[in-house]
Scaffold this motif. Sequence first.
Motif, PDB file in Angstrom:
ATOM      1  N   VAL A  35      -4.672  -2.050   8.088  1.00  0.00           N
ATOM      2  CA  VAL A  35      -3.876  -0.778   7.777  1.00  0.00           C
ATOM      3  C   VAL A  35      -4.721   0.319   8.367  1.00  0.00           C
ATOM      4  N   GLN A  36      -4.379   0.872   9.479  1.00  0.00           N
ATOM      5  CA  GLN A  36      -5.128   1.931  10.199  1.00  0.00           C
ATOM      6  C   GLN A  36      -4.217   2.975  10.901  1.00  0.00           C
ATOM      7  N   GLY A  37      -4.434   4.025  11.061  1.00  0.00           N
ATOM      8  CA  GLY A  37      -4.070   5.257  11.648  1.00  0.00           C
ATOM      9  C   GLY A  37      -3.214   6.062  10.527  1.00  0.00           C
ATOM     10  N   TYR A  38      -3.660   6.049   9.365  1.00  0.00           N
ATOM     11  CA  TYR A  38      -3.130   6.861   8.157  1.00  0.00           C
ATOM     12  C   TYR A  38      -4.220   7.804   7.684  1.00  0.00           C
ATOM     13  N   SER A  39      -3.742   8.726   7.140  1.00  0.00           N
ATOM     14  CA  SER A  39      -4.725   9.835   6.402  1.00  0.00           C
ATOM     15  C   SER A  39      -5.077   9.201   5.383  1.00  0.00           C
ATOM     16  N   SER A  40      -4.442   8.338   4.296  1.00  0.00           N
ATOM     17  CA  SER A  40      -4.959   7.732   3.133  1.00  0.00           C
ATOM     18  C   SER A  40      -4.153   6.595   2.963  1.00  0.00           C
ATOM     19  N   VAL A  41      -4.825   5.752   2.299  1.00  0.00           N
ATOM     20  CA  VAL A  41      -4.254   4.237   1.983  1.00  0.00           C
ATOM     21  C   VAL A  41      -4.807   3.917   0.653  1.00  0.00           C
ATOM     22  N   ILE A  42      -3.873   3.801  -0.159  1.00  0.00           N
ATOM     23  CA  ILE A  42      -4.045   3.298  -1.586  1.00  0.00           C
ATOM     24  C   ILE A  42      -3.387   1.769  -1.686  1.00  0.00           C
ATOM     25  N   TYR A  67       0.713  -1.313   0.027  1.00  0.00           N
ATOM     26  CA  TYR A  67       0.114   0.061  -0.072  1.00  0.00           C
ATOM     27  C   TYR A  67       0.834   1.528   0.067  1.00  0.00           C
ATOM     28  N   ARG A  68       0.224   2.403  -0.560  1.00  0.00           N
ATOM     29  CA  ARG A  68       0.972   3.421  -0.416  1.00  0.00           C
ATOM     30  C   ARG A  68      -0.020   4.404   0.534  1.00  0.00           C
ATOM     31  N   ALA A  69       0.747   4.907   1.724  1.00  0.00           N
ATOM     32  CA  ALA A  69      -0.345   5.807   2.448  1.00  0.00           C
ATOM     33  C   ALA A  69       0.473   6.882   2.996  1.00  0.00           C
ATOM     34  N   THR A  70      -0.328   7.926   3.713  1.00  0.00           N
ATOM     35  CA  THR A  70       0.330   9.200   4.000  1.00  0.00           C
ATOM     36  C   THR A  70      -0.402   9.457   5.586  1.00  0.00           C
ATOM     37  N   ARG A  71       0.372  10.322   6.158  1.00  0.00           N
ATOM     38  CA  ARG A  71       0.100  10.742   7.409  1.00  0.00           C
ATOM     39  C   ARG A  71       0.190  12.350   7.260  1.00  0.00           C
ATOM     40  N   VAL A  72      -0.890  13.055   7.620  1.00  0.00           N
ATOM     41  CA  VAL A  72      -0.809  14.595   7.422  1.00  0.00           C
ATOM     42  C   VAL A  72      -0.947  15.171   8.755  1.00  0.00           C
ATOM     43  N   ARG A  73       0.127  16.102   9.089  1.00  0.00           N
ATOM     44  CA  ARG A  73       0.041  16.914  10.105  1.00  0.00           C
ATOM     45  C   ARG A  73       0.125  18.426   9.965  1.00  0.00           C
TER      46      ARG A  73
END
Length: 336
Positions: free
Chosen positions: A251-258, A150-156
């Motif tokens: 897959v949890q705790g991310y802003s987006s998951v692809i 997966y490609r994931a992001t976290r945004v702060r």
Amino acid sequence: MKCPYCDTEFEMETLADYDSVLQNEQPDSFQWDSTPSENWTVDEASGLHTYSCQSCGGEIIGDETLAATACPYCGNPVVMMGQFTGSLKPDLVIPFKLDKKAAVAALQQHYRGKRFLPKVFKDENHIQEVKGLYVPFWLFDARADADIRYRATRVRSWSDRDYDYTETSYYALMRSGSLSFAGVPADGSSKMADDLMESIEPFDLSQAVDFQTAYLAGYLADKFDVSAEQSAENANSRIRQSTTDAFAATVQGYSSVIPESSSIRLNSSRVRYGLLPVWLLNTVWKGETYTFAMNGQTGKLVGNLPLDKSAFTRWFFGLTGLFTAIGFGLSYLLWR
């Protein structure tokens, strides 16, 4: 390593690991062991008769005591004339737990609470035929080994006196694991719609028994005309969806998951042939036939019903008028 255009930063070790993952990725592999099971013996086949419906082409099987009946698909009268000739013998059968009375009662229950069902339908329609039918199913067992990336992001985000800041971190997530599947069903009859048969699932395969011709007494059985190989894509699709859903739930705790890639490989696969119990009910109203199917083990019933168009129109415009009145009232309060 830093991009000169957008200032995105990468760690060299991370890029090296990512490159290694890409080089080792494998394609999906869905291979089934469809080695033929046991065939009918001469004695077993001698006690069975078959008939191909001249109206719809359906081929049905009955025991030697069944002389005349009606095609469970189109209702055309048939006479069991032909001697049954060789086909693959089922590995298992789930006996009927519910009788014809239960099927009729379930249909009456199905009518209740249907707001847009014409009021006269229950009185004027006539159940033309209620048939207990053993429907052929291919049952797929396997262990699925999977690797999904997966490609994931976290945004702060934060702010100071002068600026608003947003920091986006990117992650390559890998998940690996195995799931076991037992008895993934796919009906082997082209006359039965796949969505209809899936709607009356599940069947409890723990109550299945080794097939014996005695279970056919008083019922019909459909001969499969869709091979295990042809049905495999349906099973593959269900296994693929269940596997990806199970992995995605981790897959949890991310802003987006692809999801970017997946590799699902089957091991210890086998295909079994079973007969599963279904009640088919045909009812006629205003010259149109409505077909319902009921799980002969659990009692779950599905089927389409006619629509009272005038009742639906009254409901629709009544609901539209209600929302219009509410909107007008809110607008009036806001502009006072």
